[in-house]
Enzyme design. Structure first.
Site, PDB file in Angstrom:
ATOM      1  N   PRO A   2      36.677  46.705  38.774  1.00  0.00           N
ATOM      2  CA  PRO A   2      35.728  45.714  40.126  1.00  0.00           C
ATOM      3  C   PRO A   2      36.383  46.129  41.268  1.00  0.00           C
ATOM      4  O   PRO A   2      36.849  45.149  41.920  1.00  0.00           O
ATOM      5  CB  PRO A   2      35.068  44.564  39.692  1.00  0.00           C
ATOM      6  CG  PRO A   2      36.009  44.487  38.224  1.00  0.00           C
ATOM      7  CD  PRO A   2      36.694  45.934  37.856  1.00  0.00           C
ATOM      8  N   GLU A   3      35.672  47.002  42.106  1.00  0.00           N
ATOM      9  CA  GLU A   3      36.000  46.848  43.217  1.00  0.00           C
ATOM     10  C   GLU A   3      35.211  47.160  44.214  1.00  0.00           C
ATOM     11  O   GLU A   3      34.048  46.647  43.936  1.00  0.00           O
ATOM     12  CB  GLU A   3      37.001  48.811  44.382  1.00  0.00           C
ATOM     13  CG  GLU A   3      38.668  48.652  43.220  1.00  0.00           C
ATOM     14  CD  GLU A   3      38.923  50.485  43.543  1.00  0.00           C
ATOM     15  OE1 GLU A   3      38.461  51.042  44.676  1.00  0.00           O
ATOM     16  OE2 GLU A   3      38.930  50.709  42.637  1.00  0.00           O
ATOM     17  N   LYS A  59      36.010  41.628  46.595  1.00  0.00           N
ATOM     18  CA  LYS A  59      35.295  41.823  45.465  1.00  0.00           C
ATOM     19  C   LYS A  59      35.005  41.043  45.164  1.00  0.00           C
ATOM     20  O   LYS A  59      35.447  40.488  43.886  1.00  0.00           O
ATOM     21  CB  LYS A  59      36.848  41.802  44.736  1.00  0.00           C
ATOM     22  CG  LYS A  59      37.647  43.627  45.282  1.00  0.00           C
ATOM     23  CD  LYS A  59      39.309  43.671  44.407  1.00  0.00           C
ATOM     24  CE  LYS A  59      39.729  45.378  45.672  1.00  0.00           C
ATOM     25  NZ  LYS A  59      41.211  45.386  44.734  1.00  0.00           N
ATOM     26  N   HIS A  93      32.536  40.073  23.998  1.00  0.00           N
ATOM     27  CA  HIS A  93      32.759  39.472  25.780  1.00  0.00           C
ATOM     28  C   HIS A  93      32.437  39.114  26.889  1.00  0.00           C
ATOM     29  O   HIS A  93      32.581  39.148  27.881  1.00  0.00           O
ATOM     30  CB  HIS A  93      33.868  40.887  26.123  1.00  0.00           C
ATOM     31  CG  HIS A  93      34.464  41.494  24.997  1.00  0.00           C
ATOM     32  ND1 HIS A  93      35.534  40.904  24.184  1.00  0.00           N
ATOM     33  CD2 HIS A  93      33.956  43.072  24.990  1.00  0.00           C
ATOM     34  CE1 HIS A  93      36.384  42.485  23.810  1.00  0.00           C
ATOM     35  NE2 HIS A  93      35.192  43.619  23.586  1.00  0.00           N
ATOM     36  N   ARG A 112      39.102  41.550  29.498  1.00  0.00           N
ATOM     37  CA  ARG A 112      40.718  41.507  29.319  1.00  0.00           C
ATOM     38  C   ARG A 112      40.155  40.479  30.005  1.00  0.00           C
ATOM     39  O   ARG A 112      41.858  39.073  29.921  1.00  0.00           O
ATOM     40  CB  ARG A 112      41.294  42.443  30.134  1.00  0.00           C
ATOM     41  CG  ARG A 112      41.153  43.987  29.239  1.00  0.00           C
ATOM     42  CD  ARG A 112      41.910  45.022  29.886  1.00  0.00           C
ATOM     43  NE  ARG A 112      43.052  45.529  30.759  1.00  0.00           N
ATOM     44  CZ  ARG A 112      43.988  45.106  31.278  1.00  0.00           C
ATOM     45  NH1 ARG A 112      43.985  46.437  31.642  1.00  0.00           N
ATOM     46  NH2 ARG A 112      45.339  45.010  31.666  1.00  0.00           N
ATOM     47  N   ARG A 250      51.493  50.823  40.686  1.00  0.00           N
ATOM     48  CA  ARG A 250      50.377  51.621  40.411  1.00  0.00           C
ATOM     49  C   ARG A 250      50.092  52.983  40.650  1.00  0.00           C
ATOM     50  O   ARG A 250      50.958  54.049  41.441  1.00  0.00           O
ATOM     51  CB  ARG A 250      49.116  51.119  42.098  1.00  0.00           C
ATOM     52  CG  ARG A 250      49.438  49.890  41.870  1.00  0.00           C
ATOM     53  CD  ARG A 250      49.173  48.493  40.581  1.00  0.00           C
ATOM     54  NE  ARG A 250      48.367  48.585  39.944  1.00  0.00           N
ATOM     55  CZ  ARG A 250      46.416  48.490  40.623  1.00  0.00           C
ATOM     56  NH1 ARG A 250      46.622  47.805  42.187  1.00  0.00           N
ATOM     57  NH2 ARG A 250      45.891  48.627  40.042  1.00  0.00           N
TER      58      ARG A 250
END
Length: 261
Positions: A2-3, A59, A93, A112, A250
């Site tokens: 999610p950006e 975001k 989830h 997560r 990253r």
DNA sequence: AGTACCACCTGACGGC
DNA sequence: TGCCGTCAGGTGGTAC
């Protein structure tokens, strides 16, 4: 995942399905999801009320509740927002469910569990307090140039710093810099006017196009880096090979030929 | 003011 | 089949 474009897609989905309907029930399946607010308060603030409008800043997604509070949603690394009609199964989830009277519901799903939800009385104050920089799509060309040059780090790191500009993450910083033909390791402070202009134009184009195409990789234009995020993949423009390297922990991808410094 | 590294979580994938 | 290391698109803290 999610950006900014992903969150914009979630915002549009919520606006299309969840507004002006009384929320009959709020289920919090994951007690660690609410941040700086109790599960009970979250339920009390929303149950029996309606969501009136949506906002997005970078975001973060916000939804105004008819009691005056705003619901805050952040999606972490794996969060997403779904809408289900009555009878459709829940995703694994699922962490939070807003259920309407007819059994349909909005579901916050986060494999997560790095995302969170919260409440705030004032979105602008929340943004200032975080603190978040201006939303990436609200930054003028001159403002972006000044923001970039105000920092010493690599341009990719600066684009991803949410306190500088809100909304850009690892994937889209790579895409923007590939489209703009700028080396991700170039010091932001050293960028000339032309490079800043290219970054500004491509930032807008990439983020808007990704959102308008529902972040569906198969619908992205040919010539985008996004489907080629693999070391030694062919450059989408035919200029040799995409390379992977590490930048502050990253995985970053770029084309040495297209993005020469 | 930078960067590097770890942690938070969970899962997928490849190698042996 | 199972165990192990590595990787993952976000963020935040700490140490240098």
């Amino acid at each position: 995942m999610p950006e900014l474009p992903d969150v914009e897609v979630f915002r549009r989905r919520l606006a299309a399905t969840g507004l002006h309907r009384q929320v009959a029930d709020v289920e919090v399946h994951d007690t660690s999801l609410p941040r700086e607010v109790s599960r009970q308060r979250l339920q009390k603030v929303i149950t029996g009320h309606e969501l009136k409008r949506t906002r997005r800043h970078g975001k973060h997604l916000f939804a105004a509740v008819s009691c005056g509070q705003w619901l805050v949603l952040h999606f972490g690394l794996t969060g997403l927002l779904e809408y289900h009609r009555d009878g459709e199964p829940d995703d694994d989830h699922t962490r939070l469910t807003l259920r309407f009277g007819d059994g349909s519901r909005v579901a916050y799903v986060d494999q997560r569990r790095l995302g969170f939800v919260s409440l705030t009385p004032d979105v602008d104050a929340y943004v200032e307090h975080e603190p978040l920089g201006p939303d990436a799509l609200e930054v003028s060309q001159a403002a972006l140039r000044d923001l970039l040059r105000s920092r010493r780090g690599a341009v990719k790191s600066v684009l991803m710093d949410q306190t500088v500009i809100a909304g850009i993450g690892n994937i889209y910083s790579d895409e923007i810099l590939f489209q703009a033909g700028v080396d991700p390791r170039a010091p932001a402070r050293s960028l000339d006017d032309a490079a800043c202009r290219r970054i500004h134009r491509q930032l807008r184009r990439v983020l808007q196009m990704a959102a308008d195409r529902s972040v569906d990789v198969s619908r992205m234009p040919r010539g985008w880096l996004l489907p080629h995020r693999e070391d030694r993949a062919p450059c989408p423009r035919g200029n040799g090979e995409v390379r992977r390297f590490r930048l502050s922990g990253r995985g970053a991808f770029y084309c040495p030929a297209c993005q020469a410094s």
